[in-house]
Scaffold this active site. Structure first.
Site, short mmCIF file in Angstrom:
data_model
loop_
_atom_site.label_atom_id
_atom_site.label_comp_id
_atom_site.label_asym_id
_atom_site.label_seq_id
_atom_site.Cartn_x
_atom_site.Cartn_y
_atom_site.Cartn_z
CB ALA A 1 -0.94 0.01 1.20
CD GLU A 2 2.80 3.87 3.63
OE1 GLU A 2 3.27 4.81 2.97
OE2 GLU A 2 1.99 4.04 4.54
#
Length: 183
Positions: free
Chosen positions: A81-82
């Protein structure tokens, strides 16, 4: 001289959405312009079907997860996600690396170079483990704090009412369940 940002190419490969830093040899593709992999509120990425990174940085993720007693599937979901598993990712706000550590946070965690994947993963996992302890094992609150900061979670007594943070928590949860189901 301004630093040029790497292009991210999105294309279908065998029916699976794939992201790469090089254009595909054949077939249609689009170039993503997001400065932050998880920040686009109107992202057209289908988090339920996007490619999972099951082997990338496995040794580093497993070691850090064991060291800080976290599930590797949660760490992998946060990395996905990052940064989309891009070790040189850098956000507009200055967060760096796979787990997008801010410079001050990296320093506090003893990370000497957040661009080095093993350091970044160890520091980000340590930070996530600390947030899970702070929020008594509540993954949603810990992930929200990872995105918006622990003070924002405390101030709002829950997930802050920020669209980016709500989208981020949802994405991490989807990815976490997917990584958990294949681990």
């Amino acid at each position: 001289m301004a630093e040029s940002k790497p292009k991210i190419y999105k294309h279908l490969s065998g029916g699976v959405t794939t992201f790469s830093d090089t254009p595909p040899a054949r077939g249609a593709y689009t170039i993503l312009n997001e400065s932050c992999f998880a920040c686009g509120l109107n992202s057209n990425i289908d988090w339920h079907t996007t490619k999972l990174y099951l082997n990338d940085y496995s040794g580093e993720i497993d070691a850090a997860s064991e060291m800080y007693r976290l599930e590797s599937s949660l760490v992998r979901a946060v990395i996905h996600a990052e940064s989309g598993f891009r070790p040189l990712a850098k956000s507009k706000k200055g967060a760096v690396g796979l787990m997008q550590l801010m410079p001050d946070t990296a320093r506090e965690l003893g990370v000497t170079d957040a661009r080095v994947p093993s350091y970044n993963i160890r520091g980000g996992t340590r930070y996530l483990a600390g947030l899970l302890m702070k929020f008594r094992g509540d993954i949603d609150l810990a992930v929200a704090a990872y995105n918006a900061g622990p003070m924002a979670v405390e101030k709002h007594k829950g997930i802050p009412p920020y669209a980016e943070t709500a989208a981020y928590v949802q994405r991490v949860n989807i990815l976490y369940k997917r990584y958990k189901s294949v681990s």
